[in-house]
Structure formats: C-alpha cells, structure tokens
Write an enzyme that holds these catalytic residues in place. Structure first.
Site, PDB file in Angstrom:
ATOM      1  N   ASP A 160       0.866  -1.168   0.000  1.00  0.00           N
ATOM      2  CA  ASP A 160       0.000   0.000   0.000  1.00  0.00           C
ATOM      3  C   ASP A 160       0.912   1.231   0.000  1.00  0.00           C
ATOM      4  O   ASP A 160       1.756   1.384   0.887  1.00  0.00           O
ATOM      5  CB  ASP A 160      -0.879  -0.024   1.259  1.00  0.00           C
ATOM      6  N   HIS A 174     -11.364  -2.728   3.345  1.00  0.00           N
ATOM      7  CA  HIS A 174     -11.283  -2.364   4.766  1.00  0.00           C
ATOM      8  C   HIS A 174     -12.039  -1.077   5.085  1.00  0.00           C
ATOM      9  O   HIS A 174     -12.099  -0.688   6.254  1.00  0.00           O
ATOM     10  CB  HIS A 174      -9.809  -2.221   5.147  1.00  0.00           C
ATOM     11  N   ASP A 175     -12.538  -0.371   4.081  1.00  0.00           N
ATOM     12  CA  ASP A 175     -13.310   0.863   4.302  1.00  0.00           C
ATOM     13  C   ASP A 175     -14.805   0.621   4.115  1.00  0.00           C
ATOM     14  O   ASP A 175     -15.594   1.574   4.239  1.00  0.00           O
ATOM     15  CB  ASP A 175     -12.898   1.950   3.293  1.00  0.00           C
ATOM     16  N   ASP A 197      -2.944   4.585  -2.431  1.00  0.00           N
ATOM     17  CA  ASP A 197      -3.997   5.185  -1.617  1.00  0.00           C
ATOM     18  C   ASP A 197      -4.384   6.576  -2.145  1.00  0.00           C
ATOM     19  O   ASP A 197      -3.489   7.408  -2.384  1.00  0.00           O
ATOM     20  CB  ASP A 197      -3.461   5.316  -0.179  1.00  0.00           C
TER      21      ASP A 197
HETATM   22  O1  TEU Z   1      -9.426   5.793   1.781  1.00  0.00           O
HETATM   23  C1  TEU Z   1      -9.828   6.900   1.037  1.00  0.00           C
HETATM   24  C2  TEU Z   1     -11.011   7.553   1.493  1.00  0.00           C
HETATM   25  O2  TEU Z   1     -11.306   8.598   0.967  1.00  0.00           O
HETATM   26  C3  TEU Z   1     -11.788   6.914   2.568  1.00  0.00           C
HETATM   27  O3  TEU Z   1     -11.356   7.415   3.760  1.00  0.00           O
HETATM   28  C4  TEU Z   1     -13.180   7.149   2.345  1.00  0.00           C
HETATM   29  O4  TEU Z   1     -13.428   8.501   2.156  1.00  0.00           O
HETATM   30  C5  TEU Z   1     -13.971   6.711   3.507  1.00  0.00           C
HETATM   31  O5  TEU Z   1     -13.686   5.401   3.818  1.00  0.00           O
HETATM   32  C6  TEU Z   1     -15.391   6.828   3.125  1.00  0.00           C
HETATM   33  O6  TEU Z   1     -16.132   6.773   4.249  1.00  0.00           O
HETATM   34  C7  TEU Z   1      -8.091   5.535   1.887  1.00  0.00           C
HETATM   35  C8  TEU Z   1      -7.877   4.305   2.755  1.00  0.00           C
HETATM   36  O7  TEU Z   1      -8.416   3.196   2.094  1.00  0.00           O
HETATM   37  C9  TEU Z   1      -8.477   4.554   4.102  1.00  0.00           C
HETATM   38  O8  TEU Z   1      -8.422   3.420   4.936  1.00  0.00           O
HETATM   39  C10 TEU Z   1      -7.719   5.698   4.722  1.00  0.00           C
HETATM   40  O9  TEU Z   1      -8.317   6.038   5.940  1.00  0.00           O
HETATM   41  C11 TEU Z   1      -7.694   6.925   3.821  1.00  0.00           C
HETATM   42  O10 TEU Z   1      -7.386   6.613   2.472  1.00  0.00           O
HETATM   43  C12 TEU Z   1      -6.630   7.878   4.275  1.00  0.00           C
HETATM   44  O11 TEU Z   1      -5.374   7.332   4.009  1.00  0.00           O
END
Ligand code: TEU
Length: 561
Positions: free
Chosen positions: A114, A332-333, A216
C-alpha cells in the site's frame, strides 16, 4: 411476460493487448491488524500472515494487497506513516517483511504494498522538521497557508474525518492542510524534491522484490489548493506519468490506484495502456449507489440493483478495448458484502456464493477481502464504545452534536461503518476466533463460533471451495479473463444477468439477488445446451428462455460452438 431478442452489438475487433500476469490473477487484501496474531498481543502481525500463506495458496490467489505495515502512530491504522522504510514494531521487522515476500513468492504469490503518499503521519521526520521552521527544506514538503483575517483558517474546507481541513502551528505561524485527520498532513507534490523522495522509496521497495503498489487516494496528489480543486487536479496525470517513467517502466509489476472521484469520463486517463500511468483503478460508483445522496454513508439508502448493475456495466464497457478493471465489493473501508448486498442470515452461504459468482465472472482483476471467502458478516456492534475507527467515532460526535439520536447513528454504522470489515479474521471456533491468544484490539464478531475458516472448509459446499473454483476458472479460461461483457435484463431489480464472449466461446451468468424464487425470461439467442462452469444450486446445463431461479441462486454456463 414476453421474451425479447437481445440487441447486443456484434463484438468489435479488439486492438491487440499485451498479456500481463495480473490479467488472470486474483488479488487478496490483507488488513494486517485483523488477520492473524502470532504473538498474543491482540494485534495481527507479519509472522501471522506467513503462518497463513497455505490458506491463500489453497485459494489460488496470485497476489496479496497488504494494507500498510509501515511504522505509524496508528491514528488511522497505518494510513498515517511515520517511516516509509520501517515496519511497525507491533507488526514485526523488516526481516519479517523480507521473509513474507520470499515465502509468498515461493508459493507463486506476489506482495503488493500500500503506497500512502497523499499524506504522511504528523510524526514523520519530514513533518517534525517542517513544523519547526519555515526555513527547513522539509517545510515545503507540506502545504502551508497564512491565516485569514482574524486568525481564521484559509478557507472553510472540512476534513474527511470531521473538523476543519486546516490546523494551526504556533512555531511557524501558519496553517497546514490535511484532507483527512490532523495526524495526516498532505504532502506537497508540487515540490520536486518530495516527488524524488517518493520515487526513491518506491524503488527501494521494488528492490526488495515486491509485485506492485496499491496507491492510496492517488487521485488527490495533483490538487490545486487555492482553486479548491482536490480530486483529479491539474497535475495528477503529469505526476503519474513522471512516476511511471522514474519508477515503473520496464518492471513486471501491477499498479492499482484508488480514486473516489474517477468517472467513466476520466477512467481511461489513469489506465489506458499507452498513457503509461497505472494498470487499473479502484472506482466506487457501484459503492456510492448504496449511499444516501445528501446524507452520505451513515444514512444508507436501500440497495438498488438496477443502479448497481448500471455502474458495473458502464465500467465493463469503458474497458472493453483499453484500460482494465479492478473488481471488488468489499475492502477495509466498506461493509461486509453479504450483509450489505444480500442476506447474512438464513441465506448467507448462497448469498456469499452468488456475490462471488457475479464479481468473478466479470472482466477485470478481482479482489477478495480477508474473510469474504468464508462469508464473514457485518459486526453489528450495539454501542459506540465497541467501535475503533476514527471516521466512525468522529462522525458520531459530530452527528450527535447536530441532534441525531445515538440509536439512529448506530443503525447507520451497523450498516456502513468501516469497522464492519475490520473485526478479526475468524479462523476457528476457539478463543479469539483463532485470531489471537490474547485480547483482540477490536471485538471478535459474535458469530465466530458458527462462521469460521475451519467450519467453512469442512463443508463440501463451502464458500471457500466456490471462490477457489472461480479463481481457477479465470486462470484457465480465456473467455473469463478477456471476453467482452454484454449486459442482459438491465431493468430487472431482482436478477443480474450478463454474457461474456470471446471467439466462439460464450458464458451466460445469472444471479438472483432476492430471497424469493424468480421467474426469468431470457432472450432466445442466449439459450441452449452448454457446460455448467459454476453453480450454487443444481448444475445447470440446458438453458431455456423461461427459467426459475431459487433464492440467491447463481450459475454460469459455457457455450462453445
Ligand atoms: O481511503 C480513502 C477515502 O477517501 C476513505 O477514507 C473514504 O473517504 C472513507 O472510507 C469513506 O467513508 C483511503 C484508505 O483506504 C483509508 O483506509 C484511509 O483512511 C484513507 O485513504 C486515508 O489514508
């Protein structure tokens, strides 16, 4: 109901596309904190992953996308990196990482790191120097602006995780910009020395033998702060082309960019082969279909299959001749897919298999998120103190302050909080679900005694076996890897149907997204006698124009004339 003829255009001749290893591979995402804990501290680690490589080799995946394992204060579970060339002590050492890369490689599995370079941690040495003095060379590695009149932030932009996107630093008498939390200051990509540092770091990881990068929020790096353009700013593509030239060219690696803003209009700018930027992008249009248009993810709207299909098929069409798709329903999001798109109760097993069939029969590189291969479900936490994710916790504070009832927020979080996908991997029915001998950093899902790897794999009809079969089909059948996609029954709110075609081969895929039996009426020219490639219920061979599907049934049939 009358059966119509399909009006699919005759498949056009595709320009020649160079075949790469990742065209037939399936990816598997590991969220290290929650995968396997080898030392009983309640947090997953690299040695834990090494111990489970057999599971991944059995599944047949070609590469692992490893969520961040770098040194980090873990404000955002590693998406806040304080040293890009060191491993977080709770995850292990660089020697463990090298062992993971080589042991995975021995099993034919690449490691995709990542790359989190839109921002660093506020504890990165660069930021520590940057915040001390305007004269430090690192000061310009970040984005600073003077205060507005009366000491206010330069503008009213809000951060994704709540609060203002600007934080004041006393020592330098300036605000810095952070699209996410204050612990994640945005890097200033306009600075060539910063870009050179990133390229150098990427080469350092490639020299260790990794198979690629998942980038990311890469769509944010070309931002123009003063115009308030964040996503897909004017310098995004020049920066990606430069990165390709400096780091990627000539390497047989895979690059996958994450973009929350990419649209069919901009998709090929990232991934058309001749542009020399990325191989594919994670795009979220099918995911956003499930969010409330104004209130966002914590007030989800009911799932609408028609919109979901439209989004997926639009990208299949877009990448028909150039570019490539990254296929996923969960990460994971995001919530667990059986819970969000189908049924995680009575019909859980068929739901899980149906969603897998649909995704893995599309064209692109599919990603399996840890636990998906055994049909893990949402966490169903009842209290806010069970949650760990800063996004969920910050939005809770914010929405309660705006008068939302706690129960209402928890109901939204139960459906869409990022923690749904972050509860520990359920390996067996024992203590800590076999994830840890200690106390897991986040509670184990209360259904771990029924839903776990040991239980699933002992079942001849297992979800795991279904996934393993789908992974193999993509490796073995050209029509699945490269065939064009033709949507069928686009207006059905119950059935997802499509065909894949390559040369004389044609695959018909059907899936019932409901808990009811469904009568399906197919175009006559899609029917006939074929070979069942995969099915959740009885094997289907003869396809008639009128057929009936069981709740959450799915199958794919190959016709080769
Ligand atoms: O996620 C991108 C992102 O924009 C998310 O935070 C998204 O907006 C959110 O999940 C929606 O509710 C990436 C990564 O996958 C995430 O885990 C990180 O928190 C984020 O970037 C910051 O690095």
């Amino acid at each position: 109901m009358t059966c119509q003829k399909s009006h699919a255009p005759a498949p056009a001749e595709a320009p020649e596309r160079l075949e790469h290893w990742w065209h037939r591979a399936t990816g598997y995402q590991i969220y290290p904190r929650s995968f396997a804990d080898s030392d009983g501290d309640g947090v997953g680690d690299i040695a834990g992953i090494i111990g489970k490589l057999g599971h991944l080799a059995d599944l047949g995946v070609g590469f692992i996308w490893l969520s961040p394992v770098y040194a980090s204060p873990m404000v955002d579970n590693g998406y806040d990196i304080s040293d890009y060339r060191a491993i977080a002590p709770e995850y292990g050492t660089l020697a463990d990482m090298d062992r993971l890369i080589s042991e995975a490689r021995d099993r034919g599995i690449g490691i995709v790191m990542d790359l989190v370079v839109n921002h660093s941690s506020s504890l990165h040495a660069w930021f520590k120097a940057a915040r001390k003095s305007r004269d430090a060379p690192e000061h310009d590695y970040y984005i600073w602006r003077e205060a507005a009149a009366g000491g206010a932030p330069p503008d009213d932009q809000e951060a994704v995780f709540g609060g203002p996107a600007w934080t004041w630093v006393e020592e330098v008498q300036r605000y810095y910009f952070h699209y996410f939390s204050p612990a994640q200051p945005d890097l200033n990509w306009q600075n060539p020395a910063l870009r050179a540092e990133v390229h150098d770091m990427m080469r350092w990881w490639l020299d260790r033998g990794i198979a690629g990068f998942r980038m990311d929020v890469i769509s944010l790096i070309g931002k123009d702060i003063d115009q308030r353009i964040y996503e897909e700013g004017p310098d995004l593509h020049p920066f990606l082309q430069e990165m390709h030239r400096e780091v990627i060219t000539g390497q047989e690696i895979v690059t996958i960019g994450e973009s929350w803003s990419v649209s069919p209009e901009t998709g090929l700018l990232y991934c058309a082969q001749e542009r020399k930027e990325l191989d594919m992008v994670f795009e979220f249009s099918h995911i956003r279909e499930g969010w409330h248009p104004e209130l966002g993810k914590f007030a989800p709207k009911p799932f609408d299959l028609v919109g979901f299909k439209r989004a997926l098929f639009e990208w299949q069409e877009l990448t028909r001749h150039e570019g490539w798709n990254a296929l996923f329903l969960t990460n994971h999001d995001l919530p667990r897919q059986v819970s969000f798109y189908a049924d995680d109760g009575e019909h859980r097993r068929n739901s899980a298999r149906m969603l897998a069939t649909v995704l893995h029969m599309l064209k692109g590189t599919p990603f399996i998120y840890q636990g998906e291969e055994i049909g893990m479900t949402n966490a169903r936490f009842e209290r806010i103190d069970q949650y760990r994710d800063l996004e969920t916790l910050n939005h809770f504070e914010d929405q309660i302050a705006r008068g939302v009832a706690p129960e209402e927020f928890i109901a939204g979080a139960n459906r869409n909080s990022r923690d749904n996908a972050r509860t520990p991997m359920q390996w067996d029915a024992g203590h800590g679900a076999g994830f840890s001998t200690g106390t897991p950093w986040i509670e184990v899902n209360s259904n771990a005694d029924q839903i776990n790897v040991a239980q699933d794999r002992s079942d001849p009809e297992s979800i795991f076996a279904h996934y393993r079969h789908l992974v193999r089909l993509r490796r073995e059948l050209d029509v699945i890897a490269f065939g064009e996609t033709e949507p069928l029954l686009p207006d059905s709110s119950a059935i997802m149907a499509f065909q894949r075609r390559l040369g004389s081969a044609r695959v018909l895929v059907l899936a019932n997204f409901t808990a009811n039996r469904q009568a399906v009426c197919l175009p006559l020219d899609t029917c006939g006698e074929g070979r069942c490639l995969v099915s959740s219920h009885r094997a289907r061979r003869r396809i008639d124009p009128d057929l009936e599907m069981a709740p959450f049934e799915s199958f794919a049939v190959l016709f080769d004339s």
